[in-house]
Write a protein that holds these residues in place. Structure first.
Motif, PDB file in Angstrom:
ATOM      1  N   ASN A 137      34.185  14.203 -33.800  1.00 22.60           N
ATOM      2  CA  ASN A 137      35.475  14.591 -33.230  1.00 22.60           C
ATOM      3  C   ASN A 137      36.665  14.123 -34.076  1.00 22.60           C
TER       4      ASN A 137
ATOM      5  N   MET B 254      29.763  19.397 -29.489  1.00 24.34           N
ATOM      6  CA  MET B 254      30.123  18.773 -30.743  1.00 24.34           C
ATOM      7  C   MET B 254      28.958  17.884 -31.194  1.00 24.34           C
TER       8      MET B 254
ATOM      9  N   CYS C 177      33.965  11.782 -24.417  1.00 23.84           N
ATOM     10  CA  CYS C 177      34.339  13.135 -24.837  1.00 23.84           C
ATOM     11  C   CYS C 177      33.534  14.194 -24.101  1.00 23.84           C
TER      12      CYS C 177
END
Length: 67
Positions: free
Chosen positions: A15, A1, A48
Motif C-alpha cells: 500500500n 492488495m 487496511c
C-alpha cells in the motif's frame, strides 16, 4: 492488495509503504510512521483489509508460523 517482497525477503512493500524485517523477531516494521507511529506489517495489512483497528484484546495469529 498484495505484499511484495524484495531483497530475499528483507524488505516488503504494501500500500505504498516499505517495511523492513527485523532479523531478531522476524516481524516487518514500517520504515516511516503510519499515522502516529511505525507499524508492523501484519497489523497494517489487517487494518487496511478490514477498515478498522484490531479490537482490544485480540491478536493477529500467524497460523502458518510465517511472520
Amino acid at each position: 492488495m498484495k505484499v511484495e517482497y524484495l531483497k530475499d525477503g528483507k524488505i516488503a512493500h504494501y500500500n505504498g509503504y516499505q517495511f523492513i524485517r527485523d532479523d531478531k523477531t522476524g516481524y516487518y516494521l514500517s520504515s516511516v510512521k503510519i499515522g502516529a507511529r511505525r507499524k508492523r506489517l501484519h497489523v497494517y495489512v489487517y487494518e487496511c483489509e478490514r477498515g478498522q483497528a484490531i479490537p482490544a484484546g485480540y491478536q493477529i495469529h500467524h497460523i502458518d508460523g510465517d511472520k
